[in-house]
Design an enzyme around this catalytic site. Structure first.
Site, PDB file in Angstrom:
ATOM      1  CE  LYS A  49      23.240  27.502  70.013  1.00  0.00           C
ATOM      2  NZ  LYS A  49      24.245  29.195  70.806  1.00  0.00           N
ATOM      3  CB  CYS A  52      23.527  31.918  67.692  1.00  0.00           C
ATOM      4  SG  CYS A  52      25.202  31.581  67.124  1.00  0.00           S
ATOM      5  CB  SER A  73      27.734  35.111  65.434  1.00  0.00           C
ATOM      6  OG  SER A  73      28.580  35.076  64.669  1.00  0.00           O
ATOM      7  CG  ASN A 119      64.221  38.481  81.808  1.00  0.00           C
ATOM      8  OD1 ASN A 119      63.553  39.090  80.475  1.00  0.00           O
ATOM      9  ND2 ASN A 119      64.541  36.799  81.804  1.00  0.00           N
ATOM     10  CD  GLU A 144      22.880  32.575  71.281  1.00  0.00           C
ATOM     11  OE1 GLU A 144      23.155  31.083  71.534  1.00  0.00           O
ATOM     12  OE2 GLU A 144      23.644  32.821  69.897  1.00  0.00           O
ATOM     13  CG  ASP A 200      55.218  45.638  69.593  1.00  0.00           C
ATOM     14  OD1 ASP A 200      54.105  45.576  68.545  1.00  0.00           O
ATOM     15  OD2 ASP A 200      55.868  45.479  69.950  1.00  0.00           O
ATOM     16  CE  LYS A 254      31.403  34.237  63.057  1.00  0.00           C
ATOM     17  NZ  LYS A 254      31.297  34.392  64.870  1.00  0.00           N
TER      18      LYS A 254
END
Length: 554
Positions: A113, A149, A175, A373, A45, A296, A181
């Site tokens: 589409k 899609c 997608s 800070n 697509e 992290d 998914k």
């Protein structure tokens, strides 16, 4: 009438706006298809423009360039297989999301589409015009139906194509990945196959675009929903699929069956691809980041090393008088294990200078979060200076839990051009580090083995902005915090529902308040890889100024 049909499938990584380069990729696929004796080559697509284009597609000159490139491809690919390629189509003043079928030197067919997604990261209803459902087109005697899609996520388009004579369904997609998914797609496509009785080709693009990562995972399903081909997740791939006509219709021959990795690996691969492509498509080849000795930044450094190679990752330790000796040791250990450069820039001198400059105005006040800070912002300033001077993108390293509740300093540790772990809860950060220490894959450019020191994973998290500081001084323990945040953000649960799960009402209300009052920080935060359906950007759009609070648990 032909009883065989060879289809070349290409799950590739186009770049938004790189129309000539995308066309060259398409031409190379067509060359491979021609050499393999294929009847048709198929791309995904909106391949000619890259995807998602967002409002770039509203610029008439851009659409004109894309359509001209498709016409040129048709002329250039005249003698050989048909070529299917997605792109914009302007007709009678209306813009469509289209799929072009090129054959014999011309555009032989176009499909437009019908269903335009308008949820999550998609906003196609404001960009394109929905089209009527098309019937099938013919390639070398075979009638092919192409739901584009979203059209395959609903039964009506596929059913109409089957009723109007389609023999094979070819579904080109853009997608993007989110957790879970692949199974969602598989279940939906099996439903289309069962409903129509037709074989179905699900063809998806790869690569990162801004926060989204397209994971390929293309597949071919035979009637009955049986898997004939499974292409790899996240990796570019071209393969040829042979269909044979029998008494019951067309059936695809068994081909490659690449395994679909579990979620931990898929998330990590997504973060690696997202970072690699955001940098590469932006013109960067190296990164700089603050390596604090905490978990992290250690994970971000590891992702960067796997995406770019350790030689392109510059780590910087910026200690203050509150930085512990073990943080210095852990940062050096991590950089050494990864093979990344590490420099140390103490911030004590700049901190004293700022304190002296502000001293007359701060006289009579007690030191507190403002002074904490300042340390973070000095680090951000120095890291941005290195980024500017040496052309390396600064990576920011805040996890989703910190970003959610604002446990981060705007213009300080939030400085940076990209955040690979922006959609990763803190508890998942720990799990991901352990997984990476136990796992190495060929697509990882970093070293094998235990690259993140176990002490970094095991020690209590701390920002080290004051003496003996721990994250739990300011926040609930991360397992509690993440459970509450997942309820509020990803599941949209009420306060009462979260309290009913066993959480303390006052704690839930406090977390809710932190979440809503930190929206302005997230609005200014760096983009990052989307892993869930509630990532902080397009998936979840909240007002920055908002006074409502959920009273259901009171």
């Amino acid at each position: 009438m032909a009883d065989t049909f060879r289809l070349t499938l290409a799950q590739l990584n186009p770049t938004v706006g790189a129309i000539a380069a995308n066309a060259a990729k398409a031409r190379a696929v067509w060359d491979q298809a021609k050499a393999a004796g294929a009847d048709m080559a198929a791309l995904t697509e909106m391949f000619i423009t890259g995807y998602q284009t967002q409002d770039l597609i509203l610029k008439p000159a851009f659409v004109a360039d894309a359509m001209a490139a498709v016409e040129a491809l048709a002329r250039d690919c005249a003698d050989g297989p048909a070529l299917g390629i997605g792109g914009p189509l302007l007709r009678e003043g209306r813009l469509y999301n289209g799929y072009y079928v090129l054959q014999g030197g011309r555009v032989a067919a176009t499909v437009l589409k019908h269903h335009l997604p308008n949820d999550g990261v998609f906003d196609e209803k404001r960009l394109f015009t929905p089209a009527d459902v098309h019937g099938p087109y013919v390639v070398n005697g075979v009638r092919i139906g192409t739901p584009i899609c979203e059209d395959s996520w609903h039964p009506d388009v596929a059913e109409t194509l089957a009723e109007t004579g389609a023999e094979i369904l070819l579904v080109p997609n853009g997608s993007p990945y989110h957790r879970g998914k692949p199974n969602l797609r598989l279940n939906l496509m099996v439903a289309r196959v069962v409903e129509t009785g037709l074989p179905l080709v699900y063809l998806n693009m790869t690569g990162g675009q801004d926060d989204q990562v397209f994971d390929g995972c293309s597949m071919v399903l035979n009637p009955g929903g049986h898997l004939a081909v499974q292409m790899p997740q996240f990796e570019d791939c071209v393969t040829h699929v042979d269909f044979t006509r029998g008494p019951e219709g067309w059936v695809a021959a068994k081909g490659m069956l690449a395994p679909v990795p579990p979620v931990a690996e898929a998330d990590y691969h997504a973060m690696t691809v997202g970072l690699r492509d955001y940098l590469g498509k932006s013109g960067f080849s190296k990164v700089v980041l603050g390596l604090s000795g905490g978990i992290d930044s250690a994970l971000v450094a590891t992702i960067a090393a796997d995406a770019l190679g350790p030689e392109n990752v510059h780590c910087v330790m910026l200690p203050s008088r509150f930085t512990s000796a073990h943080s210095l040791e852990d940062a050096a250990d991590c950089a050494g294990r990864l093979g990344c450069r590490l420099d140390t820039i103490p911030i004590s001198g700049p901190q004293e200078a700022v304190g002296e400059a502000l001293g007359p105005l701060f006289a009579g006040t007690e030191p507190g979060i403002t002074e904490e800070n300042i340390q973070s912002r000095l680090r951000g300033l120095l890291l941005m200076a290195l980024s500017n001077k040496f052309g390396a993108m600064l990576l920011t390293t805040g996890n989703k839990s910190e970003v959610a509740v604002g446990y981060c300093t705007i213009y300080g540790d939030m400085n940076g051009g990209y955040n690979p772990i922006k959609d990763l809860w803190k508890t998942r950060v720990f799990d991901t580090c352990r997984w990476r220490n136990e796992t190495h894959r060929p697509w990882m450019k970093g070293p094998t083995g235990e690259v993140i020191p176990p002490r970094i994973i095991d020690k209590p998290p701390s920002a080290e902005l004051r003496d003996n500081q721990k994250d739990e001084d300011s926040l609930p323990p991360y397992p509690v915090l993440d459970a509450i945040l997942e309820g509020l953000v990803e599941k949209e649960l009420s306060v009462a529902e979260i309290v009913a799960q066993g959480h303390d009402l006052a704690t839930v209300k406090r977390v809710e308040g932190l979440l809503y009052t930190s929206e302005w920080k997230r609005f200014q935060s760096a983009p990052g890889v989307r892993l869930t359906q509630k990532a902080f950007w397009l998936d979840r759009r909240y007002p920055m100024v908002m006074r409502w609070r959920d009273q259901s648990g009171a």
